[in-house]
Design a protein around this motif. Sequence first.
Motif, PDB file in Angstrom:
ATOM      1  N   ALA A  46      16.905   7.953   3.714  1.00 51.01           N
ATOM      2  CA  ALA A  46      15.746   6.898   3.883  1.00 51.01           C
ATOM      3  C   ALA A  46      14.376   7.541   4.287  1.00 51.01           C
ATOM      4  O   ALA A  46      14.520   8.501   5.093  1.00 51.01           O
ATOM      5  N   CYS A  47      13.201   7.228   3.490  1.00 46.79           N
ATOM      6  CA  CYS A  47      11.908   7.518   3.910  1.00 46.79           C
ATOM      7  C   CYS A  47      11.337   6.444   4.440  1.00 46.79           C
ATOM      8  O   CYS A  47      10.548   5.769   3.505  1.00 46.79           O
ATOM      9  N   PRO A  48      10.891   6.272   5.734  1.00 48.42           N
ATOM     10  CA  PRO A  48      10.276   5.203   5.949  1.00 48.42           C
ATOM     11  C   PRO A  48       8.650   5.359   5.687  1.00 48.42           C
ATOM     12  O   PRO A  48       8.167   6.602   5.724  1.00 48.42           O
ATOM     13  N   LEU A  49       8.041   4.277   5.426  1.00 51.03           N
ATOM     14  CA  LEU A  49       6.622   4.182   5.257  1.00 51.03           C
ATOM     15  C   LEU A  49       6.019   3.412   6.110  1.00 51.03           C
ATOM     16  O   LEU A  49       6.291   1.990   6.223  1.00 51.03           O
ATOM     17  N   PRO A  50       5.143   3.958   7.267  1.00 52.23           N
ATOM     18  CA  PRO A  50       4.610   2.991   8.431  1.00 52.23           C
ATOM     19  C   PRO A  50       3.965   1.854   7.936  1.00 52.23           C
ATOM     20  O   PRO A  50       3.074   1.707   7.252  1.00 52.23           O
ATOM     21  N   GLY A  51       4.442   0.745   8.475  1.00 54.19           N
ATOM     22  CA  GLY A  51       3.759  -0.597   8.027  1.00 54.19           C
ATOM     23  C   GLY A  51       3.895  -1.100   6.578  1.00 54.19           C
ATOM     24  O   GLY A  51       3.301  -2.148   6.315  1.00 54.19           O
ATOM     25  N   ALA A  52       4.810  -0.312   5.903  1.00 56.12           N
ATOM     26  CA  ALA A  52       4.883  -0.632   4.599  1.00 56.12           C
ATOM     27  C   ALA A  52       6.202  -0.458   3.908  1.00 56.12           C
ATOM     28  O   ALA A  52       6.340  -0.051   2.640  1.00 56.12           O
ATOM     29  N   GLY A  53       7.309  -0.779   4.735  1.00 58.14           N
ATOM     30  CA  GLY A  53       8.492  -0.746   4.105  1.00 58.14           C
ATOM     31  C   GLY A  53       9.181   0.860   4.108  1.00 58.14           C
ATOM     32  O   GLY A  53       8.729   1.482   4.979  1.00 58.14           O
ATOM     33  N   SER A  54       9.995   1.176   3.146  1.00 56.42           N
ATOM     34  CA  SER A  54      10.717   2.409   3.084  1.00 56.42           C
ATOM     35  C   SER A  54      10.975   2.757   1.348  1.00 56.42           C
ATOM     36  O   SER A  54      11.110   1.754   0.685  1.00 56.42           O
ATOM     37  N   PHE A  55      11.406   3.913   1.359  1.00 58.18           N
ATOM     38  CA  PHE A  55      12.055   4.330   0.033  1.00 58.18           C
ATOM     39  C   PHE A  55      13.525   4.803   0.469  1.00 58.18           C
ATOM     40  O   PHE A  55      13.727   5.514   1.513  1.00 58.18           O
TER      41      PHE A  55
END
Length: 405
Positions: free
Chosen positions: A153-162
């Motif tokens: 999992a690669c979190p994106l701050p404030g924009a979900g994740s990949f």
Amino acid sequence: MSIIILFKHVLQMDVSQLNGVLRMKADEGQLRSALEHFNSVTDDLIQAYQLLEAQVAELNVKLQLANDELVAKSVANEQLAARLSTLLQVMPAGVVELDDAGRVVAMNAAVHGWLPDVQPGQPWQLGDHFHESERDGVYVRKQDAMQLFTVVACPLPGAGSFLLLVDVSNLHQLHQQLAQQERLAVMGRMAASLAHQIRTPLATALLYAANLQRDDLPPEGRSRFAGKVINRLQALETLVQDMLRFVRIGPVRDGMESIRLSSVLSELEAVVQAQLAGKQLQWHLQSGEDAAVLGGRSDLLGALVNLLENACEHAPRGSVVRLEAGVQQGFYVIRVIDQGAGVPEQVESQIFDPFFTTRANGTGLGLAIVKRVVEDMKGSIAYKHDDRGTVFELQLPVVQSNHTI
């Protein structure tokens, strides 16, 4: 600028008419001075307006250049986004984009091929598609038990994740094939070493057995040769047992048990008494807090016997063989100490390697077996030589159990 000039002309006309009316009542010099001042102010205003027009024209040029640059960058970004989108679609790894609520936003072709039921807008749950395997960080696809994945999992701050899904099935198969090749190579070296080790005691046993056929052999001689034959056959049996123990791959899960170390140490002391007495060695056991470890009881006992027999083999006659045991920082630590000279420093790194030995009649499997047993129990073994003598230290993780043996 034309409006200001017109305004100036109108003022000048009005002032001219006013001059005709007031010429008789006002000082002509003062009025002329006021008109000149007004003309000067008007000229300054026109110059300021012309300067402002020039600045506006310059800003318009700069704004157009900036606008062109932004358009060019936007086109470049669109092209880059298109290339990245194409790359994501053709790459062998799977990519799933999730929003803040954990719902699927988009996915690439690889994910769609592996998980055709996943659709945009659905909530993502890893357990719906995979279950954990015995290997840390590796998951098995529910629709195909032979397909293994890693999921990152690669979190994106404030924009979900990949989510990055990588199929490691082929890599796992290659590892298995490599391990199989390594095992075959080890068994080949073992067979060669075993043949060499068996040849000498077997030839000796055959020689002693041939002597037993002599008609003129006295009873005491027959008994002596029979004893030597048995001794050589026992040596052969030891070689075969060492080989069988060494080729066992990994721990035997069904035989794992919670072992109380105090009982193992008591049994160990009884087993090695014969070796100690044979060289008139003194035995010193120092045990602290008892604990339980997880493993195979017979394997652990055999490994400790192996270490003590090794200590008895190298300890000077009449010296002390020590065993220290106790709990330290969550590990049960066992030290086997003898007063022998140890191994040469240049070969210290090889003493746990299979088939390495410094003894003419050794198989080179004893310490390799000990190391394998300890590692099967998730522990470690180390060797050092200090002012106490030769020290082998085992560290085994302590476990909590309601049932101990």
